[in-house]
Design a protein around this motif. Structure first.
Motif, PDB file in Angstrom:
ATOM      1  N   GLN A 147     -12.946  24.145  -6.793  1.00 40.52           N
ATOM      2  CA  GLN A 147     -14.617  24.315  -6.816  1.00 40.52           C
ATOM      3  C   GLN A 147     -15.279  23.266  -7.209  1.00 40.52           C
ATOM      4  O   GLN A 147     -16.328  23.489  -7.765  1.00 40.52           O
ATOM      5  CB  GLN A 147     -14.947  25.551  -7.297  1.00 40.52           C
ATOM      6  CG  GLN A 147     -14.301  26.694  -6.738  1.00 40.52           C
ATOM      7  CD  GLN A 147     -14.859  27.937  -6.999  1.00 40.52           C
ATOM      8  OE1 GLN A 147     -16.163  28.305  -6.295  1.00 40.52           O
ATOM      9  NE2 GLN A 147     -14.486  28.924  -7.699  1.00 40.52           N
ATOM     10  N   ALA A 148     -14.823  21.841  -7.438  1.00 46.00           N
ATOM     11  CA  ALA A 148     -15.877  20.969  -8.047  1.00 46.00           C
ATOM     12  C   ALA A 148     -16.214  19.961  -7.055  1.00 46.00           C
ATOM     13  O   ALA A 148     -17.239  19.088  -7.415  1.00 46.00           O
ATOM     14  CB  ALA A 148     -14.881  20.133  -8.919  1.00 46.00           C
ATOM     15  N   TYR A 149     -15.876  19.890  -5.601  1.00 42.55           N
ATOM     16  CA  TYR A 149     -16.483  18.887  -5.000  1.00 42.55           C
ATOM     17  C   TYR A 149     -17.648  19.430  -3.739  1.00 42.55           C
ATOM     18  O   TYR A 149     -17.255  20.467  -3.237  1.00 42.55           O
ATOM     19  CB  TYR A 149     -15.219  18.043  -4.163  1.00 42.55           C
ATOM     20  CG  TYR A 149     -14.192  17.386  -5.428  1.00 42.55           C
ATOM     21  CD1 TYR A 149     -14.354  16.103  -5.803  1.00 42.55           C
ATOM     22  CD2 TYR A 149     -13.117  18.087  -5.935  1.00 42.55           C
ATOM     23  CE1 TYR A 149     -13.734  15.714  -6.953  1.00 42.55           C
ATOM     24  CE2 TYR A 149     -12.473  17.711  -7.065  1.00 42.55           C
ATOM     25  CZ  TYR A 149     -12.501  16.528  -7.292  1.00 42.55           C
ATOM     26  OH  TYR A 149     -12.055  15.809  -8.431  1.00 42.55           O
ATOM     27  N   CYS A 163      -3.727  20.836   5.617  1.00 46.99           N
ATOM     28  CA  CYS A 163      -4.661  20.258   5.099  1.00 46.99           C
ATOM     29  C   CYS A 163      -6.055  21.202   4.517  1.00 46.99           C
ATOM     30  O   CYS A 163      -6.797  20.946   3.657  1.00 46.99           O
ATOM     31  CB  CYS A 163      -5.424  19.199   6.291  1.00 46.99           C
ATOM     32  SG  CYS A 163      -4.311  17.885   6.638  1.00 46.99           S
ATOM     33  N   ALA A 164      -6.301  22.307   5.298  1.00 43.66           N
ATOM     34  CA  ALA A 164      -7.006  23.154   5.128  1.00 43.66           C
ATOM     35  C   ALA A 164      -6.625  23.974   3.462  1.00 43.66           C
ATOM     36  O   ALA A 164      -7.530  24.188   2.680  1.00 43.66           O
ATOM     37  CB  ALA A 164      -6.958  24.536   5.999  1.00 43.66           C
ATOM     38  N   GLU A 165      -5.360  24.209   3.379  1.00 45.55           N
ATOM     39  CA  GLU A 165      -5.045  24.757   2.083  1.00 45.55           C
ATOM     40  C   GLU A 165      -5.253  23.709   0.855  1.00 45.55           C
ATOM     41  O   GLU A 165      -5.335  24.330  -0.296  1.00 45.55           O
ATOM     42  CB  GLU A 165      -3.534  25.331   2.275  1.00 45.55           C
ATOM     43  CG  GLU A 165      -3.161  26.099   0.926  1.00 45.55           C
ATOM     44  CD  GLU A 165      -1.852  26.989   1.117  1.00 45.55           C
ATOM     45  OE1 GLU A 165      -1.145  27.048   2.270  1.00 45.55           O
ATOM     46  OE2 GLU A 165      -1.260  27.444   0.096  1.00 45.55           O
ATOM     47  N   TYR A 166      -5.018  22.407   1.222  1.00 49.73           N
ATOM     48  CA  TYR A 166      -5.294  21.515   0.387  1.00 49.73           C
ATOM     49  C   TYR A 166      -6.788  21.335  -0.113  1.00 49.73           C
ATOM     50  O   TYR A 166      -7.013  21.179  -1.187  1.00 49.73           O
ATOM     51  CB  TYR A 166      -4.747  20.157   0.598  1.00 49.73           C
ATOM     52  CG  TYR A 166      -2.974  20.163   0.617  1.00 49.73           C
ATOM     53  CD1 TYR A 166      -2.216  21.056   0.201  1.00 49.73           C
ATOM     54  CD2 TYR A 166      -2.509  18.776   1.291  1.00 49.73           C
ATOM     55  CE1 TYR A 166      -0.777  20.766   0.222  1.00 49.73           C
ATOM     56  CE2 TYR A 166      -1.159  18.719   1.349  1.00 49.73           C
ATOM     57  CZ  TYR A 166      -0.386  19.635   0.763  1.00 49.73           C
ATOM     58  OH  TYR A 166       0.917  19.397   0.620  1.00 49.73           O
ATOM     59  N   THR A 167      -7.516  21.525   0.707  1.00 47.92           N
ATOM     60  CA  THR A 167      -8.966  20.867   0.566  1.00 47.92           C
ATOM     61  C   THR A 167      -9.898  22.185   0.178  1.00 47.92           C
ATOM     62  O   THR A 167     -10.716  21.924  -0.786  1.00 47.92           O
ATOM     63  CB  THR A 167      -9.650  20.216   1.892  1.00 47.92           C
ATOM     64  OG1 THR A 167      -9.330  21.404   3.243  1.00 47.92           O
ATOM     65  CG2 THR A 167      -9.009  19.011   2.309  1.00 47.92           C
ATOM     66  N   LEU A 168      -9.597  23.270   0.959  1.00 44.13           N
ATOM     67  CA  LEU A 168     -10.848  24.407   0.692  1.00 44.13           C
ATOM     68  C   LEU A 168     -10.955  24.854  -1.033  1.00 44.13           C
ATOM     69  O   LEU A 168     -12.087  25.052  -1.438  1.00 44.13           O
ATOM     70  CB  LEU A 168     -10.716  25.468   1.679  1.00 44.13           C
ATOM     71  CG  LEU A 168     -10.949  25.165   2.929  1.00 44.13           C
ATOM     72  CD1 LEU A 168     -10.627  26.139   4.028  1.00 44.13           C
ATOM     73  CD2 LEU A 168     -12.652  25.078   3.030  1.00 44.13           C
ATOM     74  N   PRO A 169      -9.845  25.091  -1.537  1.00 46.20           N
ATOM     75  CA  PRO A 169      -9.887  25.403  -2.965  1.00 46.20           C
ATOM     76  C   PRO A 169     -10.663  24.292  -3.777  1.00 46.20           C
ATOM     77  O   PRO A 169     -11.129  24.875  -4.792  1.00 46.20           O
ATOM     78  CB  PRO A 169      -8.370  25.577  -3.399  1.00 46.20           C
ATOM     79  CG  PRO A 169      -7.438  25.791  -2.014  1.00 46.20           C
ATOM     80  CD  PRO A 169      -8.263  24.847  -1.171  1.00 46.20           C
ATOM     81  N   LEU A 170     -10.527  22.916  -3.544  1.00 47.23           N
ATOM     82  CA  LEU A 170     -11.538  21.974  -4.015  1.00 47.23           C
ATOM     83  C   LEU A 170     -12.927  21.977  -3.995  1.00 47.23           C
ATOM     84  O   LEU A 170     -13.417  21.348  -4.619  1.00 47.23           O
ATOM     85  CB  LEU A 170     -10.870  20.683  -3.697  1.00 47.23           C
ATOM     86  CG  LEU A 170      -9.354  20.684  -4.245  1.00 47.23           C
ATOM     87  CD1 LEU A 170      -8.745  19.178  -3.583  1.00 47.23           C
ATOM     88  CD2 LEU A 170      -9.197  20.429  -5.776  1.00 47.23           C
TER      89      LEU A 170
END
Ligand code: SAM
Length: 245
Positions: A147-149, A163-170
């Protein structure tokens, strides 16, 4: 000098309503040379022809951040951006060059590629980028990154749901994931919708475009984070690819 990059000022203008400054053009040129040099030791890219490099690495990287044709509307002043699986630095390095007021984290699981990128950042005097050797599955569970970006970029790293699982948590709530794709089908949209829902996102847009020199078809999928991602995501290393959502 051999292997000069084309300038393509008119095409930049027509397609993205933007042109690189002389300084940015010089940085693109230097980047191209460093990649050709680096390619002698490392397998960085098979795209080495100057026109092809301009189109597939520079133009394609920057087209992705032009949501709805508005260049850099997806990148607000001061935005914190991560490029996941950046490889030789795409799309992250061109974005670093054109967005000096944003902070870009260039991340890859391969140490050698990140070491190369560190040389590039020094040579190009780019101070608005950081590097990170890590896996997306790991940093997605670390409080420093989760949740930093504001924006997460990802090109050629896996299927859309991976890609969704890699990106959304960030992403922070309200943040944007930009998934760079070649071809795209309706069936992929249906599959991705299901994954994105579980991860706290929505598909905001899917843009289809033609690259300006070789007229190849590309897509960018834009995901907006609208809710907190459940704690179980991303799953452990390797699970997102082995058991896609
Ligand atoms: N994004 C670059 C581009 O489009 O030119 C490089 C794409 S390359 C095909 C894929 C890169 O993703 C590799 O450098 C690989 O090390 C990295 N990668 C794959 N899975 C990853 C993961 N789970 N976490 C971090 N990096 C990953």
């Amino acid at each position: 000098m051999t292997n000069s990059l084309p300038e393509m000022a008119e095409i930049w203008q027509q397609t993205l309503n933007w042109q690189p400054s002389d300084h940015q053009q010089a940085q693109f040129q230097r980047l191209y040379h460093l990649i050709l040099e680096g390619n002698r030791q490392l397998n960085l890219t098979r795209i080495t022809d100057p026109q092809e490099f301009w189109e597939k690495h520079l133009w394609d990287s920057l087209r992705g951040i032009a949501l709805k044709g508005e260049f850099i509307t997806s990148l607000k002043e001061g935005a914190s951006v991560i490029d996941i699986g950046t490889g030789a630095g795409f799309p992250g390095i061109p974005v670093t060059i054109i967005a000096p007021n944003c902070t870009i984290t260039l991340m890859d699981s391969t140490r050698k590629k990140i070491t190369f990128i560190e040389t590039v950042l020094t040579e190009l005097a780019l101070t608005n980028a950081k590097t990170l050797v890590a896996r997306a599955e790991e940093i997605g569970q670390q409080s420093k990154h989760r949740q930093a970006y504001d924006v997460a970029l990802i090109r050629a790293v896996g299927t859309a749901s991976v890609c969704a699982e890699y990106t959304l948590p960030l992403l922070k709530q309200g943040g944007l994931a930009i998934i760079y794709r070649g071809n795209w089908t309706e069936d992929e949209t249906t599959g991705l919708e299901n994954a994105v829902k579980q991860l706290g996102g929505v598909i905001e847009a899917i843009e289809k475009f033609t690259t300006p020199l070789s007229q190849s078809i590309r897509h960018c999928v834009y995901l907006r984070k609208v809710a907190t991602t459940a704690v179980q995501f991303p799953r452990a290393t390797g699970v997102p690819t082995q058991k896609p959502l």
